[in-house]
Write a protein that holds these residues in place. Structure first.
Motif, PDB file in Angstrom:
ATOM      1  N   THR A 157     -16.340   2.869 -30.963  1.00 44.86           N
ATOM      2  CA  THR A 157     -16.516   4.248 -31.426  1.00 44.86           C
ATOM      3  C   THR A 157     -16.228   4.360 -32.921  1.00 44.86           C
ATOM      4  OG1 THR A 157     -15.877   5.043 -29.235  1.00 44.86           O
ATOM      5  CG2 THR A 157     -15.820   6.629 -31.030  1.00 44.86           C
ATOM      6  N   GLN A 158     -15.170   3.722 -33.373  1.00 42.70           N
ATOM      7  CA  GLN A 158     -14.824   3.763 -34.791  1.00 42.70           C
ATOM      8  C   GLN A 158     -15.876   3.054 -35.640  1.00 42.70           C
ATOM      9  OE1 GLN A 158     -11.011   1.896 -34.518  1.00 42.70           O
ATOM     10  NE2 GLN A 158      -9.902   3.856 -34.343  1.00 42.70           N
ATOM     11  N   VAL A 159     -16.368   1.919 -35.155  1.00 43.92           N
ATOM     12  CA  VAL A 159     -17.404   1.185 -35.888  1.00 43.92           C
ATOM     13  C   VAL A 159     -18.673   2.032 -35.970  1.00 43.92           C
ATOM     14  CG1 VAL A 159     -18.893  -0.853 -35.836  1.00 43.92           C
ATOM     15  CG2 VAL A 159     -16.461  -1.079 -35.320  1.00 43.92           C
ATOM     16  N   ALA A 160     -19.037   2.684 -34.882  1.00 44.30           N
ATOM     17  CA  ALA A 160     -20.232   3.531 -34.870  1.00 44.30           C
ATOM     18  C   ALA A 160     -20.108   4.660 -35.882  1.00 44.30           C
ATOM     19  CB  ALA A 160     -20.461   4.083 -33.466  1.00 44.30           C
ATOM     20  N   GLN A 161     -18.964   5.302 -35.930  1.00 41.43           N
ATOM     21  CA  GLN A 161     -18.756   6.384 -36.895  1.00 41.43           C
ATOM     22  C   GLN A 161     -18.788   5.858 -38.326  1.00 41.43           C
ATOM     23  OE1 GLN A 161     -15.053   8.101 -35.642  1.00 41.43           O
ATOM     24  NE2 GLN A 161     -16.016   9.388 -34.081  1.00 41.43           N
ATOM     25  N   ARG A 162     -18.200   4.702 -38.543  1.00 41.72           N
ATOM     26  CA  ARG A 162     -18.145   4.112 -39.885  1.00 41.72           C
ATOM     27  C   ARG A 162     -19.540   3.820 -40.449  1.00 41.72           C
ATOM     28  NH1 ARG A 162     -15.180  -1.661 -40.641  1.00 41.72           N
ATOM     29  NH2 ARG A 162     -16.277  -2.333 -42.503  1.00 41.72           N
ATOM     30  N   PHE A 163     -20.454   3.367 -39.584  1.00 42.40           N
ATOM     31  CA  PHE A 163     -21.788   3.004 -40.041  1.00 42.40           C
ATOM     32  C   PHE A 163     -22.845   4.073 -39.757  1.00 42.40           C
ATOM     33  CE2 PHE A 163     -19.671  -1.104 -39.825  1.00 42.40           C
ATOM     34  CZ  PHE A 163     -20.043  -1.660 -41.028  1.00 42.40           C
ATOM     35  N   GLY A 164     -22.452   5.168 -39.127  1.00 35.08           N
ATOM     36  CA  GLY A 164     -23.388   6.256 -38.866  1.00 35.08           C
ATOM     37  C   GLY A 164     -24.425   5.942 -37.805  1.00 35.08           C
ATOM     38  N   VAL A 165     -24.024   5.180 -36.806  1.00 36.58           N
ATOM     39  CA  VAL A 165     -24.908   4.862 -35.687  1.00 36.58           C
ATOM     40  C   VAL A 165     -24.249   5.356 -34.401  1.00 36.58           C
ATOM     41  CG1 VAL A 165     -25.947   2.852 -36.831  1.00 36.58           C
ATOM     42  CG2 VAL A 165     -23.914   2.536 -35.416  1.00 36.58           C
ATOM     43  N   SER A 166     -24.982   5.306 -33.315  1.00 31.32           N
ATOM     44  CA  SER A 166     -24.414   5.768 -32.046  1.00 31.32           C
ATOM     45  C   SER A 166     -23.577   4.669 -31.400  1.00 31.32           C
ATOM     46  CB  SER A 166     -25.527   6.189 -31.086  1.00 31.32           C
ATOM     47  OG  SER A 166     -26.290   5.069 -30.698  1.00 31.32           O
ATOM     48  N   ARG A 167     -22.671   5.092 -30.554  1.00 33.32           N
ATOM     49  CA  ARG A 167     -21.837   4.135 -29.836  1.00 33.32           C
ATOM     50  C   ARG A 167     -22.695   3.282 -28.902  1.00 33.32           C
ATOM     51  NH1 ARG A 167     -19.865   3.377 -25.188  1.00 33.32           N
ATOM     52  NH2 ARG A 167     -17.964   2.241 -24.819  1.00 33.32           N
ATOM     53  N   SER A 168     -23.735   3.884 -28.322  1.00 33.42           N
ATOM     54  CA  SER A 168     -24.605   3.119 -27.425  1.00 33.42           C
ATOM     55  C   SER A 168     -25.360   2.027 -28.184  1.00 33.42           C
ATOM     56  CB  SER A 168     -25.580   4.035 -26.693  1.00 33.42           C
ATOM     57  OG  SER A 168     -26.433   4.689 -27.602  1.00 33.42           O
ATOM     58  N   PHE A 169     -25.702   2.296 -29.460  1.00 34.30           N
ATOM     59  CA  PHE A 169     -26.346   1.256 -30.265  1.00 34.30           C
ATOM     60  C   PHE A 169     -25.400   0.074 -30.438  1.00 34.30           C
ATOM     61  CE2 PHE A 169     -26.612  -0.677 -34.503  1.00 34.30           C
ATOM     62  CZ  PHE A 169     -27.832  -1.325 -34.377  1.00 34.30           C
ATOM     63  N   VAL A 170     -24.137   0.349 -30.744  1.00 33.21           N
ATOM     64  CA  VAL A 170     -23.151  -0.715 -30.931  1.00 33.21           C
ATOM     65  C   VAL A 170     -22.981  -1.494 -29.636  1.00 33.21           C
ATOM     66  CG1 VAL A 170     -20.746  -1.230 -31.493  1.00 33.21           C
ATOM     67  CG2 VAL A 170     -21.955   0.565 -32.743  1.00 33.21           C
ATOM     68  N   ARG A 171     -22.855  -0.783 -28.528  1.00 29.67           N
ATOM     69  CA  ARG A 171     -22.679  -1.432 -27.229  1.00 29.67           C
ATOM     70  C   ARG A 171     -23.881  -2.323 -26.907  1.00 29.67           C
ATOM     71  NH1 ARG A 171     -23.185   2.835 -23.508  1.00 29.67           N
ATOM     72  NH2 ARG A 171     -25.366   2.254 -23.531  1.00 29.67           N
ATOM     73  N   ASP A 172     -25.098  -1.786 -27.088  1.00 21.90           N
ATOM     74  CA  ASP A 172     -26.301  -2.548 -26.779  1.00 21.90           C
ATOM     75  C   ASP A 172     -26.480  -3.728 -27.734  1.00 21.90           C
ATOM     76  OD1 ASP A 172     -26.775  -0.746 -24.756  1.00 21.90           O
ATOM     77  OD2 ASP A 172     -28.299   0.384 -25.851  1.00 21.90           O
ATOM     78  N   LEU A 173     -26.101  -3.544 -28.995  1.00 25.47           N
ATOM     79  CA  LEU A 173     -26.201  -4.623 -29.970  1.00 25.47           C
ATOM     80  C   LEU A 173     -25.298  -5.787 -29.582  1.00 25.47           C
ATOM     81  CD1 LEU A 173     -27.312  -5.555 -32.769  1.00 25.47           C
ATOM     82  CD2 LEU A 173     -25.242  -4.581 -33.736  1.00 25.47           C
ATOM     83  N   LEU A 174     -24.071  -5.479 -29.194  1.00 26.71           N
ATOM     84  CA  LEU A 174     -23.140  -6.532 -28.802  1.00 26.71           C
ATOM     85  C   LEU A 174     -23.598  -7.223 -27.521  1.00 26.71           C
ATOM     86  CD1 LEU A 174     -19.762  -4.776 -29.624  1.00 26.71           C
ATOM     87  CD2 LEU A 174     -20.994  -6.491 -30.977  1.00 26.71           C
ATOM     88  N   ARG A 175     -24.155  -6.466 -26.597  1.00 23.86           N
ATOM     89  CA  ARG A 175     -24.681  -7.061 -25.365  1.00 23.86           C
ATOM     90  C   ARG A 175     -25.853  -7.990 -25.684  1.00 23.86           C
ATOM     91  NH1 ARG A 175     -27.590  -3.229 -22.087  1.00 23.86           N
ATOM     92  NH2 ARG A 175     -25.655  -2.064 -22.021  1.00 23.86           N
ATOM     93  N   ARG A 176     -26.739  -7.528 -26.573  1.00 22.12           N
ATOM     94  CA  ARG A 176     -27.899  -8.342 -26.951  1.00 22.12           C
ATOM     95  C   ARG A 176     -27.441  -9.647 -27.618  1.00 22.12           C
ATOM     96  NH1 ARG A 176     -33.162  -8.134 -27.381  1.00 22.12           N
ATOM     97  NH2 ARG A 176     -34.240  -8.999 -29.180  1.00 22.12           N
ATOM     98  N   GLU A 177     -26.422  -9.559 -28.471  1.00 26.08           N
ATOM     99  CA  GLU A 177     -25.899 -10.761 -29.120  1.00 26.08           C
ATOM    100  C   GLU A 177     -25.291 -11.718 -28.096  1.00 26.08           C
ATOM    101  OE1 GLU A 177     -23.228 -11.898 -32.989  1.00 26.08           O
ATOM    102  OE2 GLU A 177     -22.553 -10.235 -31.744  1.00 26.08           O
ATOM    103  N   ARG A 178     -24.560 -11.167 -27.133  1.00 28.58           N
ATOM    104  CA  ARG A 178     -23.955 -11.995 -26.093  1.00 28.58           C
ATOM    105  C   ARG A 178     -25.005 -12.700 -25.250  1.00 28.58           C
ATOM    106  NH1 ARG A 178     -20.599  -7.925 -24.891  1.00 28.58           N
ATOM    107  NH2 ARG A 178     -21.933  -7.238 -23.199  1.00 28.58           N
ATOM    108  N   GLU A 179     -26.056 -11.962 -24.864  1.00 25.97           N
ATOM    109  CA  GLU A 179     -27.051 -12.498 -23.939  1.00 25.97           C
ATOM    110  C   GLU A 179     -28.075 -13.412 -24.611  1.00 25.97           C
ATOM    111  OE1 GLU A 179     -28.698  -9.062 -22.046  1.00 25.97           O
ATOM    112  OE2 GLU A 179     -26.891  -8.705 -20.839  1.00 25.97           O
ATOM    113  N   THR A 180     -28.475 -13.092 -25.835  1.00 29.30           N
ATOM    114  CA  THR A 180     -29.539 -13.861 -26.485  1.00 29.30           C
ATOM    115  C   THR A 180     -29.043 -14.681 -27.674  1.00 29.30           C
ATOM    116  OG1 THR A 180     -30.175 -12.116 -28.047  1.00 29.30           O
ATOM    117  CG2 THR A 180     -31.232 -12.099 -25.874  1.00 29.30           C
ATOM    118  N   GLY A 181     -27.875 -14.349 -28.201  1.00 31.58           N
ATOM    119  CA  GLY A 181     -27.385 -15.030 -29.381  1.00 31.58           C
ATOM    120  C   GLY A 181     -28.010 -14.537 -30.671  1.00 31.58           C
ATOM    121  N   SER A 182     -28.770 -13.453 -30.583  1.00 32.73           N
ATOM    122  CA  SER A 182     -29.475 -12.925 -31.750  1.00 32.73           C
ATOM    123  C   SER A 182     -29.185 -11.437 -31.916  1.00 32.73           C
ATOM    124  CB  SER A 182     -30.977 -13.127 -31.563  1.00 32.73           C
ATOM    125  OG  SER A 182     -31.694 -12.486 -32.587  1.00 32.73           O
TER     126      SER A 182
END
Length: 75
Positions: free
Chosen positions: A24-49
């Motif tokens: 939540t703090q990272v999302a606020q800091r960069f002006g993106v949604s929390r769901s974007f951060v969550r999905d981004l981290l999941r995508r990195e975990r699953e695909t490495g990209s």
């Protein structure tokens, strides 16, 4: 809608790896949604990209190539 740049995606992922970082703090800091951060981290975990998914191509054409040629010739 354009996907977020790879630079922003990299900075968000790096910020999440900092000690005591919360999504939540990272999302606020960069002006993106929390769901974007969550999905981004999941995508990195699953695909490495962190790269965005390829474009879906949009809606299908309503006119076939023959119909479009006829319309252009008619107009």
């Amino acid at each position: 809608m354009q996907p977020y740049s790879l630079d922003l995606r990299t900075r968000v992922a790096a910020a999440c790896r900092e000690p005591k970082a919360r999504q939540t703090q990272v999302a606020q800091r960069f002006g993106v949604s929390r769901s974007f951060v969550r999905d981004l981290l999941r995508r990195e975990r699953e695909t490495g990209s962190l790269a965005p998914k390829p474009a879906s191509g949009g809606p299908a054409r309503l006119l076939s190539a023959d119909d479009q040629a006829w319309l252009v010739a008619y107009v």
